[in-house]
Design a protein around this motif. Structure first.
Motif, mmCIF file in Angstrom:
data_model
loop_
_atom_site.group_PDB
_atom_site.id
_atom_site.type_symbol
_atom_site.label_atom_id
_atom_site.label_comp_id
_atom_site.label_asym_id
_atom_site.label_seq_id
_atom_site.Cartn_x
_atom_site.Cartn_y
_atom_site.Cartn_z
ATOM 1 N N TRP A 161 0.868 -1.177 0.000
ATOM 2 C CA TRP A 161 0.000 0.000 0.000
ATOM 3 C C TRP A 161 0.904 1.226 0.000
ATOM 4 C CZ3 TRP A 161 -5.042 0.683 -0.745
ATOM 5 C CH2 TRP A 161 -5.611 1.906 -0.396
ATOM 6 N N PRO A 162 0.687 2.171 -0.904
ATOM 7 C CA PRO A 162 1.572 3.338 -0.953
ATOM 8 C C PRO A 162 1.473 4.171 0.317
ATOM 9 C CG PRO A 162 -0.039 3.404 -2.736
ATOM 10 C CD PRO A 162 -0.350 2.216 -1.901
ATOM 11 N N GLN A 163 2.609 4.578 0.794
ATOM 12 C CA GLN A 163 2.666 5.418 1.992
ATOM 13 C C GLN A 163 2.382 6.856 1.580
ATOM 14 O OE1 GLN A 163 6.412 5.234 4.012
ATOM 15 N NE2 GLN A 163 5.626 6.212 5.847
ATOM 16 N N PRO A 164 1.481 7.557 2.290
ATOM 17 C CA PRO A 164 1.237 8.961 1.931
ATOM 18 C C PRO A 164 2.502 9.794 2.112
ATOM 19 C CG PRO A 164 -0.162 8.256 3.775
ATOM 20 C CD PRO A 164 0.719 7.101 3.411
ATOM 21 N N GLU A 165 2.636 10.827 1.284
ATOM 22 C CA GLU A 165 3.831 11.680 1.339
ATOM 23 C C GLU A 165 4.042 12.275 2.729
ATOM 24 O OE1 GLU A 165 3.855 14.564 -1.803
ATOM 25 O OE2 GLU A 165 3.355 13.050 -3.296
#
Length: 169
Positions: A161-165
């Motif tokens: 799952w992409p980590q938020p910036e």
């Protein structure tokens, strides 16, 4: 964090606590047991016929011993599943979220499908019409539903799952 894409209405059933196990033909990797994963609702169209049949079986689970046995085979908690299943196929209900993350769960120690079926008082777990998918039950523990679904394209198997910036700093 890892994510697991799951067809609807199954993803929403997990988040509602109605589906305590995610059944897979494969044992989860040891690296995710005890870890939180994202439950991602797939973009695949809901099988309305399957959702309708499940709804009817669970809604009528006290009508006869045969229907009670069919309801037990689903390994679903009927009182929690019925509102979700109703929303999956009844046109006047809100649609279930698709192609998005809808919450998280901790993956418990995997169990054989036959052990889980015995817990529900049946010979085999059968939460779907797909053969040989229930070899392993992954306990879905400590569910955290997200207030808003997070749109995201899914993938097969476990994926990152992409980590938020903002979380990187």
């Amino acid at each position: 964090m890892k994510a697991l894409t799951i067809w609807q209405p199954w993803a929403s059933l997990i988040i509602a606590g109605a589906k305590p196990y995610e059944f897979r033909s494969w044992r989860p990797p040891a690296s995710i047991v005890g870890q939180r994963i994202v439950i991602h609702a797939a973009s695949r169209k809901i099988d309305v016929e399957e959702a309708c049949l499940l709804y009817r079986v669970l809604a009528n689970r006290t009508a006869s011993p045969e229907i009670a046995a069919m309801a037990a085979e689903t390994c679903l908690h009927a009182e929690l599943a019925l509102p979700i299943l109703g929303g999956a196929w009844m046109p006047y209900r809100a649609k279930l979220p698709m192609s998005c993350g809808i919450g998280t769960a901790i993956v418990g120690e995997p169990r054989l499908g036959t052990e889980i079926a015995a817990e529900f008082g049946v010979l085999r777990a059968n939460d779907s019409d797909r053969d040989d998918h229930a070899n392993w039950g992954w306990p879905m523990l400590d569910i955290e539903a997200w207030v808003e679904p997070v749109p995201m394209r899914g993938k097969q198997g476990l994926w990152n799952w992409p980590q938020p910036e903002w979380a990187a700093s």
